[in-house]
Scaffold this motif. Structure first.
Motif, PDB file in Angstrom:
ATOM      1  N   GLU A  98       8.931   8.613  24.842  1.00 60.79           N
ATOM      2  CA  GLU A  98       9.679   8.566  23.347  1.00 60.79           C
ATOM      3  C   GLU A  98       9.117   7.444  22.550  1.00 60.79           C
ATOM      4  O   GLU A  98       8.603   7.651  21.579  1.00 60.79           O
ATOM      5  N   ASN A  99       9.037   6.364  23.244  1.00 59.98           N
ATOM      6  CA  ASN A  99       8.426   5.069  22.457  1.00 59.98           C
ATOM      7  C   ASN A  99       6.980   4.727  22.558  1.00 59.98           C
ATOM      8  O   ASN A  99       6.512   3.319  22.659  1.00 59.98           O
ATOM      9  N   GLU A 100       6.084   5.636  23.060  1.00 60.77           N
ATOM     10  CA  GLU A 100       4.822   5.385  23.599  1.00 60.77           C
ATOM     11  C   GLU A 100       3.821   4.996  22.413  1.00 60.77           C
ATOM     12  O   GLU A 100       3.781   5.565  21.291  1.00 60.77           O
ATOM     13  N   PRO A 101       3.071   3.939  22.480  1.00 59.26           N
ATOM     14  CA  PRO A 101       2.346   3.465  21.516  1.00 59.26           C
ATOM     15  C   PRO A 101       1.139   4.548  21.403  1.00 59.26           C
ATOM     16  O   PRO A 101       0.853   5.432  22.220  1.00 59.26           O
ATOM     17  N   VAL A 210      -6.812  -0.184  16.753  1.00 61.23           N
ATOM     18  CA  VAL A 210      -5.815  -0.096  15.867  1.00 61.23           C
ATOM     19  C   VAL A 210      -4.758   0.911  16.676  1.00 61.23           C
ATOM     20  O   VAL A 210      -5.197   2.087  16.821  1.00 61.23           O
ATOM     21  N   PHE A 211      -3.685   0.617  16.751  1.00 62.23           N
ATOM     22  CA  PHE A 211      -2.465   1.465  17.334  1.00 62.23           C
ATOM     23  C   PHE A 211      -1.323   1.212  16.707  1.00 62.23           C
ATOM     24  O   PHE A 211      -1.129   0.234  15.618  1.00 62.23           O
ATOM     25  N   LYS A 212      -0.292   2.117  16.684  1.00 59.63           N
ATOM     26  CA  LYS A 212       0.859   2.146  16.014  1.00 59.63           C
ATOM     27  C   LYS A 212       2.075   2.364  17.240  1.00 59.63           C
ATOM     28  O   LYS A 212       2.077   2.925  18.141  1.00 59.63           O
ATOM     29  N   VAL A 213       3.300   1.770  16.790  1.00 60.42           N
ATOM     30  CA  VAL A 213       4.475   1.729  17.548  1.00 60.42           C
ATOM     31  C   VAL A 213       5.648   2.358  16.811  1.00 60.42           C
ATOM     32  O   VAL A 213       5.593   1.952  15.721  1.00 60.42           O
ATOM     33  N   PRO A 214       6.859   2.954  17.243  1.00 60.11           N
ATOM     34  CA  PRO A 214       7.960   3.155  16.544  1.00 60.11           C
ATOM     35  C   PRO A 214       8.423   1.952  16.032  1.00 60.11           C
ATOM     36  O   PRO A 214       8.400   0.937  16.618  1.00 60.11           O
ATOM     37  N   LYS A 215       8.899   2.013  14.729  1.00 66.41           N
ATOM     38  CA  LYS A 215       9.514   0.703  14.154  1.00 66.41           C
ATOM     39  C   LYS A 215      10.677   0.245  14.986  1.00 66.41           C
ATOM     40  O   LYS A 215      11.477   0.909  15.686  1.00 66.41           O
ATOM     41  N   GLY A 216      10.697  -0.981  14.949  1.00 68.91           N
ATOM     42  CA  GLY A 216      11.590  -1.988  15.992  1.00 68.91           C
ATOM     43  C   GLY A 216      11.121  -1.995  17.103  1.00 68.91           C
ATOM     44  O   GLY A 216      11.850  -2.987  17.922  1.00 68.91           O
ATOM     45  N   GLU A 218       9.624  -4.364  19.865  1.00 65.57           N
ATOM     46  CA  GLU A 218       9.173  -5.901  20.104  1.00 65.57           C
ATOM     47  C   GLU A 218       8.031  -6.070  20.852  1.00 65.57           C
ATOM     48  O   GLU A 218       7.524  -6.917  20.776  1.00 65.57           O
ATOM     49  N   SER A 219       7.936  -5.142  21.984  1.00 67.54           N
ATOM     50  CA  SER A 219       6.802  -5.548  23.055  1.00 67.54           C
ATOM     51  C   SER A 219       6.289  -4.271  23.443  1.00 67.54           C
ATOM     52  O   SER A 219       6.970  -3.250  23.405  1.00 67.54           O
ATOM     53  N   LEU A 274       2.686  -7.829  25.822  1.00 65.26           N
ATOM     54  CA  LEU A 274       2.416  -8.362  24.375  1.00 65.26           C
ATOM     55  C   LEU A 274       3.717  -8.323  23.538  1.00 65.26           C
ATOM     56  O   LEU A 274       4.253  -7.473  23.313  1.00 65.26           O
ATOM     57  N   ILE A 275       3.835  -9.299  23.007  1.00 66.08           N
ATOM     58  CA  ILE A 275       5.043  -9.618  21.918  1.00 66.08           C
ATOM     59  C   ILE A 275       4.433  -8.991  20.629  1.00 66.08           C
ATOM     60  O   ILE A 275       3.328  -9.800  20.295  1.00 66.08           O
ATOM     61  N   LEU A 276       4.827  -8.199  20.003  1.00 64.45           N
ATOM     62  CA  LEU A 276       4.284  -7.789  18.765  1.00 64.45           C
ATOM     63  C   LEU A 276       4.806  -8.586  17.542  1.00 64.45           C
ATOM     64  O   LEU A 276       6.070  -8.874  17.385  1.00 64.45           O
TER      65      LEU A 276
END
Length: 283
Positions: A98-101, A210-216, A218-219, A274-276
């Motif tokens: 569900e939270n996959e980059p 360039v990658f995206k992750v669901p908002k919120g 943290e790492s 990785l800390i985002l």
């Protein structure tokens, strides 16, 4: 070296051929730190560069995803004389599910093979479509534009004229006939393979994502593996003087060049947490 000499009859030494083998086995492949250039991409990031994001990415940044840019270097340090022909790098982003980059875009890819072979320092930038653009000195722009495939001709400009976010300054490799395989956009795993008969001239290869992750989020976790395969024509030529003394098993390995290259590849394998970075909240 004793392991290699064990493939020879009657304790025969590799002698001068040992230098080639030793150079190969002592060559190192290593990763840089992906946290080094990890950058949060926002609307302001692009506005500050004089450009604006297209609507879909602007909307995603506002409501759904945080976008990030990172570079990862692969350092190929060949010992004197060692020759390689293929460098491969694979990155695997976690968690899955569900939270996959999601990988938005990668560089270089097949379309930008010309940049690898151009031989002139080129600034690689990210435009409002989250696509790659190239800036060069005006004296070289015409030559580069003529070499680029049609769909990329508009992605080249004089330095200081392109409106985009600078990501890879002075991108340059001493290659002339490289071939690139690159896949991964839209998934959580990406892969590059660069082939050139003198790939060791790359020194430090630079890959951009360039990658995206669901908002919120943290790492994330990142796994990387990279390997450099030796030029088997070079190696076979340098052990030719003792080839007749090699064991049948080793002779057969050298004859199966692709298989031998994989078995003798120099490898780097690492994992990172990785800390985002987050946007700075004005005081």
């Amino acid at each position: 070296m004793q392991k290699w000499e064990g493939t020879l009859a009657a304790g025969t030494k590799l002698g001068t051929s040992a230098a080639a083998v030793e150079s190969l086995l002592k060559t190192q492949v290593s990763f840089g730190n992906p946290q080094d250039t990890l950058t949060l991409l926002t609307e302001e990031t692009f506005k500050g560069s004089g450009t604006e994001l297209i609507g879909i990415y602007k909307q995603q940044m506002q409501t759904q995803y945080d976008f990030y840019y990172m570079t990862l270097t692969v350092d190929l340090r060949p010992k004197p004389g060692a020759q390689f022909w293929r460098l491969t790098c694979q990155l695997d982003f976690h968690p899955k599910g569900e939270n996959e980059p999601i990988i938005q875009s990668i560089f270089p890819n097949q379309k930008w093979r010309t940049i690898m072979n151009f031989g002139v320092g080129t600034d690689i930038e990210l435009n409002g479509n989250l696509e790659w653009s190239a800036e060069v000195d005006s004296a070289s722009l015409g030559e580069l534009t003529n070499l680029l495939p049609g769909e990329l001709k508009t992605n080249a400009a004089n330095k200081n004229e392109l409106k985009a976010f600078l990501v890879l300054p002075e991108y340059k490799y001493e290659l002339s006939h490289s071939e690139i395989t690159a896949v991964g956009e839209g998934s959580s795993t990406c892969f590059w393979r660069i082939q050139d008969q003198e790939i060791q001239k790359v020194g430090t290869a630079k890959f951009a994502v360039v990658f995206k992750v669901p908002k919120g989020t943290e790492s994330i976790n990142l796994r990387g593996i990279a390997w450099a395969e030796p030029n088997m024509n070079w190696l076979a030529a340098d052990v030719r003087d003792v080839f007749s003394e090699l064991s049948d098993r080793f002779k057969n390995l050298l004859r199966r060049k692709d298989e031998a290259a994989i078995q003798l590849a120099r490898i780097a394998n690492e994992e990172w947490s990785l800390i985002l970075p987050k946007a700075t909240i004005p005081s």
